[in-house]
Design an enzyme around this catalytic site. Structure first.
Site, PDB file in Angstrom:
ATOM      1  N   GLY A  13       0.827  -1.209   0.000  1.00 50.43           N
ATOM      2  CA  GLY A  13       0.000   0.000   0.000  1.00 50.43           C
ATOM      3  C   GLY A  13       0.857   1.254   0.000  1.00 50.43           C
ATOM      4  O   GLY A  13       0.551   2.231   0.682  1.00 50.43           O
ATOM      5  N   SER A  15       1.301   3.272  -2.462  1.00 54.22           N
ATOM      6  CA  SER A  15       0.905   4.250  -3.487  1.00 54.22           C
ATOM      7  C   SER A  15       0.357   5.546  -2.916  1.00 54.22           C
ATOM      8  O   SER A  15       0.473   6.592  -3.544  1.00 54.22           O
ATOM      9  CB  SER A  15      -0.137   3.621  -4.432  1.00 54.22           C
ATOM     10  OG  SER A  15      -1.150   2.971  -3.689  1.00 54.22           O
ATOM     11  N   ARG A  16      -0.245   5.470  -1.729  1.00 53.31           N
ATOM     12  CA  ARG A  16      -0.928   6.662  -1.196  1.00 53.31           C
ATOM     13  C   ARG A  16      -0.712   6.782   0.310  1.00 53.31           C
ATOM     14  O   ARG A  16      -0.220   5.854   0.955  1.00 53.31           O
ATOM     15  CB  ARG A  16      -2.433   6.549  -1.459  1.00 53.31           C
ATOM     16  CG  ARG A  16      -2.798   6.620  -2.901  1.00 53.31           C
ATOM     17  CD  ARG A  16      -4.295   6.643  -3.103  1.00 53.31           C
ATOM     18  NE  ARG A  16      -4.896   5.316  -2.996  1.00 53.31           N
ATOM     19  CZ  ARG A  16      -5.892   5.005  -2.165  1.00 53.31           C
ATOM     20  NH1 ARG A  16      -6.405   5.916  -1.365  1.00 53.31           N
ATOM     21  NH2 ARG A  16      -6.384   3.779  -2.146  1.00 53.31           N
ATOM     22  N   ASP A  64      -2.440  -8.041  -4.913  1.00 47.93           N
ATOM     23  CA  ASP A  64      -3.422  -7.964  -3.832  1.00 47.93           C
ATOM     24  C   ASP A  64      -2.836  -8.702  -2.628  1.00 47.93           C
ATOM     25  O   ASP A  64      -2.594  -9.910  -2.700  1.00 47.93           O
ATOM     26  CB  ASP A  64      -4.721  -8.630  -4.305  1.00 47.93           C
ATOM     27  CG  ASP A  64      -5.797  -8.668  -3.232  1.00 47.93           C
ATOM     28  OD1 ASP A  64      -5.540  -8.248  -2.086  1.00 47.93           O
ATOM     29  OD2 ASP A  64      -6.914  -9.145  -3.546  1.00 47.93           O
ATOM     30  N   VAL A  65      -2.622  -7.987  -1.535  1.00 48.89           N
ATOM     31  CA  VAL A  65      -1.975  -8.622  -0.379  1.00 48.89           C
ATOM     32  C   VAL A  65      -2.815  -9.746   0.223  1.00 48.89           C
ATOM     33  O   VAL A  65      -2.294 -10.588   0.959  1.00 48.89           O
ATOM     34  CB  VAL A  65      -1.613  -7.594   0.728  1.00 48.89           C
ATOM     35  CG1 VAL A  65      -0.552  -6.616   0.257  1.00 48.89           C
ATOM     36  CG2 VAL A  65      -2.851  -6.874   1.261  1.00 48.89           C
ATOM     37  N   ASN A  91       1.680  -2.235   5.385  1.00 48.44           N
ATOM     38  CA  ASN A  91       0.893  -1.007   5.551  1.00 48.44           C
ATOM     39  C   ASN A  91      -0.476  -1.071   4.871  1.00 48.44           C
ATOM     40  O   ASN A  91      -1.401  -0.393   5.311  1.00 48.44           O
ATOM     41  CB  ASN A  91       1.716   0.165   4.983  1.00 48.44           C
ATOM     42  CG  ASN A  91       0.875   1.399   4.772  1.00 48.44           C
ATOM     43  OD1 ASN A  91       0.613   2.158   5.708  1.00 48.44           O
ATOM     44  ND2 ASN A  91       0.410   1.622   3.549  1.00 48.44           N
ATOM     45  N   SER A 143      -3.411   0.188  14.621  1.00 45.41           N
ATOM     46  CA  SER A 143      -4.140   1.460  14.775  1.00 45.41           C
ATOM     47  C   SER A 143      -4.478   1.681  16.238  1.00 45.41           C
ATOM     48  O   SER A 143      -4.634   0.712  17.012  1.00 45.41           O
ATOM     49  CB  SER A 143      -5.433   1.415  13.959  1.00 45.41           C
ATOM     50  OG  SER A 143      -6.277   2.487  14.328  1.00 45.41           O
ATOM     51  N   TYR A 156     -12.958  -3.313  11.693  1.00 37.51           N
ATOM     52  CA  TYR A 156     -11.631  -2.705  11.515  1.00 37.51           C
ATOM     53  C   TYR A 156     -10.815  -2.822  12.811  1.00 37.51           C
ATOM     54  O   TYR A 156      -9.630  -3.204  12.774  1.00 37.51           O
ATOM     55  CB  TYR A 156     -11.811  -1.245  11.104  1.00 37.51           C
ATOM     56  CG  TYR A 156     -10.526  -0.481  10.880  1.00 37.51           C
ATOM     57  CD1 TYR A 156      -9.728  -0.719   9.765  1.00 37.51           C
ATOM     58  CD2 TYR A 156     -10.105   0.498  11.785  1.00 37.51           C
ATOM     59  CE1 TYR A 156      -8.554   0.000   9.554  1.00 37.51           C
ATOM     60  CE2 TYR A 156      -8.935   1.218  11.579  1.00 37.51           C
ATOM     61  CZ  TYR A 156      -8.166   0.968  10.465  1.00 37.51           C
ATOM     62  OH  TYR A 156      -7.000   1.665  10.254  1.00 37.51           O
ATOM     63  N   LYS A 160      -7.272  -4.730  13.449  1.00 41.62           N
ATOM     64  CA  LYS A 160      -6.058  -4.026  13.885  1.00 41.62           C
ATOM     65  C   LYS A 160      -5.546  -4.572  15.223  1.00 41.62           C
ATOM     66  O   LYS A 160      -4.339  -4.564  15.484  1.00 41.62           O
ATOM     67  CB  LYS A 160      -6.320  -2.517  13.948  1.00 41.62           C
ATOM     68  CG  LYS A 160      -6.520  -1.904  12.565  1.00 41.62           C
ATOM     69  CD  LYS A 160      -5.235  -2.018  11.732  1.00 41.62           C
ATOM     70  CE  LYS A 160      -5.394  -1.658  10.283  1.00 41.62           C
ATOM     71  NZ  LYS A 160      -4.157  -1.751   9.518  1.00 41.62           N
TER      72      LYS A 160
HETATM   73  P1  NAP Z   1      -5.211   4.872   2.347  1.00 47.86           P
HETATM   74  O1  NAP Z   1      -4.860   6.303   2.143  1.00 47.86           O
HETATM   75  O2  NAP Z   1      -6.626   4.445   2.212  1.00 47.86           O
HETATM   76  O3  NAP Z   1      -4.266   3.971   1.400  1.00 47.86           O
HETATM   77  C1  NAP Z   1      -4.423   2.587   1.412  1.00 47.86           C
HETATM   78  C2  NAP Z   1      -3.286   1.938   0.658  1.00 47.86           C
HETATM   79  O4  NAP Z   1      -3.428   0.510   0.753  1.00 47.86           O
HETATM   80  C3  NAP Z   1      -3.279   2.290  -0.816  1.00 47.86           C
HETATM   81  O5  NAP Z   1      -1.934   2.387  -1.220  1.00 47.86           O
HETATM   82  C4  NAP Z   1      -3.959   1.076  -1.466  1.00 47.86           C
HETATM   83  O6  NAP Z   1      -3.560   0.857  -2.823  1.00 47.86           O
HETATM   84  C5  NAP Z   1      -3.440  -0.036  -0.565  1.00 47.86           C
HETATM   85  N1  NAP Z   1      -4.269  -1.241  -0.581  1.00 47.86           N
HETATM   86  C6  NAP Z   1      -5.562  -1.372  -0.188  1.00 47.86           C
HETATM   87  N2  NAP Z   1      -5.975  -2.640  -0.340  1.00 47.86           N
HETATM   88  C7  NAP Z   1      -4.917  -3.338  -0.841  1.00 47.86           C
HETATM   89  C8  NAP Z   1      -4.717  -4.682  -1.237  1.00 47.86           C
HETATM   90  N3  NAP Z   1      -5.687  -5.597  -1.129  1.00 47.86           N
HETATM   91  N4  NAP Z   1      -3.490  -5.037  -1.717  1.00 47.86           N
HETATM   92  C9  NAP Z   1      -2.501  -4.130  -1.836  1.00 47.86           C
HETATM   93  N5  NAP Z   1      -2.635  -2.844  -1.480  1.00 47.86           N
HETATM   94  C10 NAP Z   1      -3.830  -2.451  -0.991  1.00 47.86           C
HETATM   95  O7  NAP Z   1      -4.787   4.382   3.817  1.00 47.86           O
HETATM   96  P2  NAP Z   1      -3.883   5.115   4.933  1.00 47.86           P
HETATM   97  O8  NAP Z   1      -4.766   6.024   5.711  1.00 47.86           O
HETATM   98  O9  NAP Z   1      -2.631   5.613   4.357  1.00 47.86           O
HETATM   99  O10 NAP Z   1      -3.584   3.869   5.895  1.00 47.86           O
HETATM  100  C11 NAP Z   1      -2.424   3.063   5.760  1.00 47.86           C
HETATM  101  C12 NAP Z   1      -2.395   2.066   6.903  1.00 47.86           C
HETATM  102  O11 NAP Z   1      -2.408   2.750   8.153  1.00 47.86           O
HETATM  103  C13 NAP Z   1      -3.615   1.138   6.920  1.00 47.86           C
HETATM  104  O12 NAP Z   1      -3.220  -0.150   7.346  1.00 47.86           O
HETATM  105  C14 NAP Z   1      -4.522   1.781   7.958  1.00 47.86           C
HETATM  106  O13 NAP Z   1      -5.393   0.850   8.545  1.00 47.86           O
HETATM  107  C15 NAP Z   1      -3.488   2.313   8.946  1.00 47.86           C
HETATM  108  N6  NAP Z   1      -3.986   3.417   9.763  1.00 47.86           N
HETATM  109  C16 NAP Z   1      -4.444   4.578   9.197  1.00 47.86           C
HETATM  110  C17 NAP Z   1      -4.892   5.608  10.032  1.00 47.86           C
HETATM  111  C18 NAP Z   1      -5.422   6.911   9.495  1.00 47.86           C
HETATM  112  O14 NAP Z   1      -5.916   7.722  10.298  1.00 47.86           O
HETATM  113  N7  NAP Z   1      -5.315   7.203   8.216  1.00 47.86           N
HETATM  114  C19 NAP Z   1      -4.885   5.429  11.421  1.00 47.86           C
HETATM  115  C20 NAP Z   1      -4.412   4.251  11.951  1.00 47.86           C
HETATM  116  C21 NAP Z   1      -3.959   3.245  11.118  1.00 47.86           C
HETATM  117  P3  NAP Z   1      -4.276   1.609  -4.074  1.00 47.86           P
HETATM  118  O15 NAP Z   1      -3.730   3.025  -4.077  1.00 47.86           O
HETATM  119  O16 NAP Z   1      -3.856   0.831  -5.265  1.00 47.86           O
HETATM  120  O17 NAP Z   1      -5.739   1.583  -3.807  1.00 47.86           O
END
Ligand code: NAP
Length: 248
Positions: A13, A15-16, A64-65, A91, A143, A156, A160
């Site tokens: 993940g 990419s973003r 796909d992970v 991630n 998380s 979720y 986590k």
């Molecule tokens: P995000 O902006 O929604 O980005 C999700 C990333 O995961 C994207 O790169 C997406 O790829 C990739 N992805 C999703 N499903 C996938 C799959 N099946 N196989 C491979 N790649 C996959 O998420 P984020 O907010 O950066 O979160 C990143 C991590 O931190 C996650 O595990 C999330 O649970 C954790 N987290 C986030 C927060 C928060 O507040 N944002 C807080 C606590 C924990 P594509 O671009 O190709 O779709």
């Protein structure tokens, strides 16, 4: 500050959002970064540009992970092409938020398959390679809600919390092979995952954060960089909170 010269890192993940910031932080420290993504090719290509601007090299790997066979093949190929794999950052994650009474079986299955299954299959494939070299760093993204729970996030939060159990178990299983396994528990971080939330939910989250702001992806990336470094070599099975004081 930390040098990852000569190291190869895979960020799922990447990419973003948080994953992208992690790719850039690892690249700035000198690691070659493999950027995994699921479908957003343009975003993955943008991350690769940022990795190169940070002074390192990288490549993109779409898989796909949640697909155990695809993960195994991809990680073997990555290690072969790059003559090793030293750092894995699990991630990739999704959140399909619902109150308990509305949760559908397919939402549970997909969330668990991506969030828990993804970290497990990637770790299985990577650690098998790392243990032969007696060196490896695995960092998992859990998380704050995996530790403290949150209304509307039963599935979720369960996924986590599962990551914390997985981290501790793998830490015990592979410490003797030179592989450390840790996790990071971010609080409320500004990414695509959170921008979709209603303004009132964001205001509430900030009000519950003593440091008084949402976190930036770079806040999380700094913690991951530390855990990926040689300097963190005596830390394993740890849960590092990056939550602005939301849960203490
Ligand atoms: P995000 O902006 O929604 O980005 C999700 C990333 O995961 C994207 O790169 C997406 O790829 C990739 N992805 C999703 N499903 C996938 C799959 N099946 N196989 C491979 N790649 C996959 O998420 P984020 O907010 O950066 O979160 C990143 C991590 O931190 C996650 O595990 C999330 O649970 C954790 N987290 C986030 C927060 C928060 O507040 N944002 C807080 C606590 C924990 P594509 O671009 O190709 O779709």
């Amino acid at each position: 500050m930390f040098s990852l010269d000569g190291k190869v890192a895979l960020v799922t993940g990447g990419s973003r959002g948080i994953g992208r910031a992690i790719c850039v932080a690892l690249a700035k420290a000198g690691a070659k970064v493999v950027i995994n993504y699921a479908g957003n090719e343009a975003a993955a290509a943008e991350t690769l540009d940022l990795v190169r601007q940070a002074g390192s090299d990288g490549e993109i790997a779409r898989f796909d992970v949640a697909d155990a066979d695809a993960v195994d093949q991809a990680i073997q190929d990555i290690a072969k092409r790059n003559e090793g794999l030293h750092i894995l950052v699990n991630n990739a994650g999704i959140s399909l938020d619902q109150l308990l009474i509305r949760i559908k079986p397919e939402e549970l299955e997909r969330t668990m398959a991506v969030n828990v299954g993804g970290a497990l299959w990637c770790s299985k494939a990577a650690i098998r390679l790392m243990m032969r070299k007696r060196y490896g760093r695995v960092i998992n993204l859990s998380s704050v809600v995996g530790e403290g729970g949150n209304k509307g996030q039963a599935v979720y939060a369960a996924s986590k919390a599962g990551i914390i159990g997985l981290t501790k178990t793998l830490a015990k299983e592979y410490a003797s092979r030179g592989v450390t396994v840790n996790c990071v528990t971010p609080g409320f971080i500004e990414t695509d995952m959170t921008t979709a939330l209603p303004e009132s939910v964001k205001e509430q989250a900030i009000a519950e954060t003593p440091l008084g702001r949402m976190g930036a992806p770079e806040d999380v990336a700094a913690a991951v960089l530390f855990l990926a470094s040689d300097e963190a070599g005596f830390i394993t099975g740890h849960t590092l909170r990056v939550n602005g004081g939301m849960l203490i």
